[in-house]
Write an enzyme that holds these catalytic residues in place. Structure first.
Site, PDB file in Angstrom:
ATOM      1  N   ASP A  42       0.841  -1.201   0.000  1.00  0.00           N
ATOM      2  CA  ASP A  42       0.000   0.000   0.000  1.00  0.00           C
ATOM      3  C   ASP A  42       0.873   1.246   0.000  1.00  0.00           C
ATOM      4  O   ASP A  42       2.010   1.241   0.485  1.00  0.00           O
ATOM      5  CB  ASP A  42      -0.956   0.007   1.193  1.00  0.00           C
ATOM      6  CG  ASP A  42      -0.246   0.145   2.535  1.00  0.00           C
ATOM      7  OD1 ASP A  42       0.739  -0.595   2.756  1.00  0.00           O
ATOM      8  OD2 ASP A  42      -0.671   0.978   3.358  1.00  0.00           O
ATOM      9  N   GLU A  45      -0.047  -0.644   5.684  1.00  0.00           N
ATOM     10  CA  GLU A  45       0.947  -0.183   6.659  1.00  0.00           C
ATOM     11  C   GLU A  45       0.840   1.321   6.836  1.00  0.00           C
ATOM     12  O   GLU A  45       1.116   1.854   7.903  1.00  0.00           O
ATOM     13  CB  GLU A  45       2.358  -0.555   6.186  1.00  0.00           C
ATOM     14  CG  GLU A  45       3.455  -0.327   7.218  1.00  0.00           C
ATOM     15  CD  GLU A  45       4.105   1.055   7.121  1.00  0.00           C
ATOM     16  OE1 GLU A  45       4.903   1.395   8.012  1.00  0.00           O
ATOM     17  OE2 GLU A  45       3.808   1.791   6.152  1.00  0.00           O
TER      18      GLU A  45
END
Length: 380
Positions: free
Chosen positions: A73, A136
């Protein structure tokens, strides 16, 4: 056949995996690793609001298990019109690769995949694995690495050592290895008073006075002087709010927020006691709330950091610095599972418009990772 980390980076960057969405990035990695014999588990965790897709892939079943951890991400691009190229194009100009996630941290993932592809798996006495989180950067990180670690525990899978590919380097690739991280704790202080007219202060009780005294004392409190591996802990006041737009009204409440980045000389409990005692010295009319983002930790220098330092020296000729500076990372979760250190690209353009990395740096990082793998498994 060995993988080109640049081509793989361009492909992975092309997936607009803005946290917590995936948009195919996890499946792409899973398919890539499957071609090299990895057993891949795409793991989805979440709730009614969000579903986070993660990946755990493992080659071999023996011990030691060397794990590479990262995340697919990325943070939002900001104004894409300000970018030199489409943020998800993976465009190369003047030997520099541009794109959201190049630095943080898709290219590091691709570098480790490429490094693994150069290894003769028959020479590995143990196993290699990837732990890749789909969140994250965002607010749903609990459905990322922590959830995967729980899945590993529930399925009796053990990791012996973990290397995280966060962008740790400063001036040049490999100049800094993170062997620990500071903890992070947020405080919210609320001081209560009695609302009233500014012309009649004797009929009111201004909570601002108490808050000023509290914040002054906190700001002038030396938490520690640091130690061999950590800089001094620091406290920063991030906001002070009364929610009062009237100039003739004494407010009945004031709120302040602060954050402490702390070393291993403290715990969240000890810091709570420090702040709570300061508040209690000033007034009884206060409330104190906390939220811990992560505890401080250190993986003390030893054979793994020595191996990585040796690999860096062999590839770049420089001596790496062992550091605990910077913000938090998913290493704060992994450290409860196994020893962990971090090494990645330069962090200079992470989260910025025109995020980029020199192509040569990505190749260099791949070489470092390869040499580390060879030393870890004692492969010639």
């Amino acid at each position: 056949m060995a993988i080109d980390p640049i081509k793989l980076s361009q492909e992975l960057i092309s997936f607009p995996s803005i946290t917590p969405t995936d948009n195919g990035a996890i499946d792409f990695l899973s398919n890539t690793l499957s071609q090299y014999g990895f057993t891949c588990h795409v793991l989805t965790f979440g709730d009614d609001q969000v579903q986070v897709r993660n990946l755990y892939a493992q080659l071999g079943n023996g011990s030691p298990n060397l794990c590479f951890a990262g995340h697919t991400d990325v943070v939002p691009t900001g104004d894409s019109e300000k970018w030199k190229f489409d943020p998800f194009s993976g465009k190369i100009e003047d030997n520099i690769l541009y794109g959201r996630g190049v630095v943080d941290m898709k290219s590091a993932i691709c570098a480790f995949v490429a490094a693994v592809s150069r290894i003769d798996f028959n020479q590995i006495n143990g196993s290699i694995s990837f732990l890749i989180s789909g969140d994250e950067e965002g607010n749903y990180f609990k459905y990322g690495t922590p959830a995967v670690l729980k899945w590993l525990t529930d399925n009796n899978k053990k990791i012996d050592f973990c290397l995280v590919g966060e962008p740790t380097s400063q001036s040049s690739v490999g100049d800094t290895i993170k062997i620990g991280r500071r903890g992070s704790i947020n405080f919210k202080i609320v001081c209560n008073g009695v609302q009233g007219h500014v012309a009649y202060p004797h009929l009111a009780e201004n909570p601002v006075d108490n808050m000023i005294s509290i914040l002054y004392k906190i700001s002038n409190t030396v938490l520690d002087n640091g130690n061999e591996y950590f800089q001094p802990s620091n406290c920063e006041i991030t906001s002070v709010d009364v929610g009062n737009t009237a100039t003739n009204v004494i407010p009945d409440k004031i709120t302040a927020n602060l954050n402490i980045r702390y070393n291993d000389m403290h715990t969240s409990e000890s810091l709570f006691n420090i702040i709570n005692n300061i508040c209690a010295e000033i007034t009884e009319k206060y409330e104190l709330f906390t939220a811990v983002s992560g505890s401080s930790f250190i993986t003390h220098p030893g054979k793994h950091s020595d191996m990585l330092s040796s690999a860096i020296k062999k590839v770049t000729g420089q001596d790496a610095i062992l550091s605990t500076s910077g913000g938090t990372s998913d290493a704060r979760f992994i450290k409860d599972f196994c020893p962990v250190i971090e090494l990645g690209l330069s962090n200079e353009t992470a989260h910025k418009i025109n995020e980029h990395a020199p192509v040569d740096d990505i190749y260099k990082l791949t070489d470092i990772y390869e040499e580390f793998i060879r030393q870890f498994f004692n492969i010639s």
